[in-house]
Design an enzyme around this catalytic site. Structure first.
Site, PDB file in Angstrom:
ATOM      1  N   CYS A  91       0.814  -1.228   0.000  1.00 46.77           N
ATOM      2  CA  CYS A  91       0.000   0.000   0.000  1.00 46.77           C
ATOM      3  C   CYS A  91       0.842   1.269   0.000  1.00 46.77           C
ATOM      4  O   CYS A  91       0.330   2.351  -0.277  1.00 46.77           O
ATOM      5  CB  CYS A  91      -0.955   0.007   1.187  1.00 46.77           C
ATOM      6  N   HIS A 119      -3.398   7.104   2.640  1.00 49.16           N
ATOM      7  CA  HIS A 119      -3.762   5.813   2.054  1.00 49.16           C
ATOM      8  C   HIS A 119      -5.179   5.473   2.520  1.00 49.16           C
ATOM      9  O   HIS A 119      -5.527   5.670   3.683  1.00 49.16           O
ATOM     10  CB  HIS A 119      -2.772   4.733   2.500  1.00 49.16           C
ATOM     11  N   ASN A 165     -10.097  -0.457  -0.205  1.00 53.54           N
ATOM     12  CA  ASN A 165      -8.640  -0.351  -0.148  1.00 53.54           C
ATOM     13  C   ASN A 165      -8.058  -0.903  -1.452  1.00 53.54           C
ATOM     14  O   ASN A 165      -8.159  -2.099  -1.710  1.00 53.54           O
ATOM     15  CB  ASN A 165      -8.127  -1.142   1.064  1.00 53.54           C
TER      16      ASN A 165
END
Ligand code: COA
Length: 326
Positions: free
Chosen positions: A116, A253, A283
């Site tokens: 990520c 994020h 996500n």
């Protein structure tokens, strides 16, 4: 004294057409919209169609970024794709894209696997190359088809992730080397391999020749995510010589709205200044930040001179941050 800075001159994004809602998920596993919404803030996510690859999403995002930057494909000197779900074991998805985009022969192309945090890692690599004068224009992409490594029978993980791609073009522009410059003012990346098995795939080419599924110790990841995201912003602000009061927008994020809320509180930044896309993207790992950036540009949120703080955290653990003035 003049120095070279990396300016963000264009962004683009691509989301697969198929939208999977929380209600859809409740038909697949024992879950419901209320649980997913309150624990994560996620309402829906996009899922790649059969045969729709990470390189396809990246290609569309790149075309949009190139168009917005008003450059020709041949002006790109470097292409880097942050992903954990590349098309092939090898070569890099970036190499496949270089061909698809018709980049000039010899243009270096590579993928980076920092989960990520991939976009922050990739941007730092591109920024360093630009500032060293090795390249002038870089195409930085974050792209994932996480649906391919999601166990759709595991309610602990399948509600969290989505597919998509975001692209950013950075170009060398002379600056004065002061904190008032435009462009990337700071990048900072970190990793801690001790936390490797908190978020991982148990499979891999060298282990069993498979891609495997996402495994996650959600509670532990949550605990580490908050201070890591805070550190990414604070340390990069320090390098840039700026403070949180100088920040117009924070792009974290996008993993969980509760994580974002808690980071915003710790940073003492108003949620009005925080970009949130996790509600409709889920996500998307390395794609999450460039997707959020590109979607915000397209919505007309950002204006010239705005200072954008970015931070990411993910498997590895990896984390980091960057500061950008438009
Ligand atoms: N629907 C309904 N119930 C669910 C569920 C779902 N989709 N997923 C888990 N549950 C259940 C669990 O089985 C557990 O039940 P039990 O108490 O009977 O065992 C209960 O809900 C609570 O689970 P818990 O893990 O304590 O929830 P949580 O509040 O920690 O939230 C996450 C779970 C995953 C949303 C949260 O930990 C998180 O967001 N972690 C960070 C994830 C992340 O950001 N990862 C990527 C970083 S890059």
């Amino acid at each position: 004294m003049t120095i070279i800075r990396s300016h963000l001159i264009g962004t683009g994004y691509k989301l697969p057409a198929k939208i999977l809602t929380n209600d859809d998920l409740s038909q697949m596993v024992d879950t419901n919209d209320e649980w997913i919404s309150t624990r994560t803030g996620i309402k829906s996510r996009h899922i790649a169609a059969e045969g729709e690859l990470t390189s396809d999403l990246s290609y569309e995002a790149a075309l949009m970024a190139i168009q917005n930057a008003q450059i020709k494909n041949q002006e790109i000197d470097f292409i880097i794709v942050a992903t954990v779900t590349g098309d092939h074991t090898f070569p890099a998805t970036a190499a496949k894209l270089a061909k698809k985009l018709g980049l000039k022969p010899g243009t270096p192309a590579m993928d980076v696997n920092a989960a990520c945090s991939g976009f922050v890692y990739a941007s730092q690599i591109a920024d360093n190359m630009i500032r060293l004068g090795q390249i002038k224009t870089a195409l930085v992409i974050g792209a994932e088809t996480l649906s391919r490594i999601t166990d759709w029978t595991d309610r602990n993980t399948c509600v969290l992730f989505g597919d998509g791609a975001g692209a950013a073009i950075f170009q060398a522009v002379e600056g004065l080397g002061t904190k008032d410059d435009t462009g990337l003012l700071a990048t900072k990346i970190y990793a801690d391999g001790e936390q490797f098995d908190r978020l991982y795939s148990a499979s891999g080419v060298s282990i069993d020749q498979k891609a495997g599924y996402i495994h996650m110790d959600g509670k532990e990841v949550f605990k580490v995510a908050v201070p890591s995201l805070v550190q990414g912003v604070e340390e990069s602000l320090k390098i840039a010589g700026l403070s949180i009061e100088d920040v117009n927008w924070y792009v974290p994020h996008q993993a969980n709205l509760r994580i974002i809320d808690s980071v915003a509180k710790k940073l003492n930044i108003d949620m009005e200044k925080v970009i949130v896309t996790v509600d409709h993207h889920g996500n998307t790992s390395a794609a999450s930040i460039p997707l959020a950036l590109a979607e915000s540009f397209a919505a007309g949120k950002f204006k010239k001179g705005d200072v954008i703080a970015i931070s990411a955290m993910g498997a590895g653990f990896t984390w980091g941050g960057m500061i950008l003035r438009l």
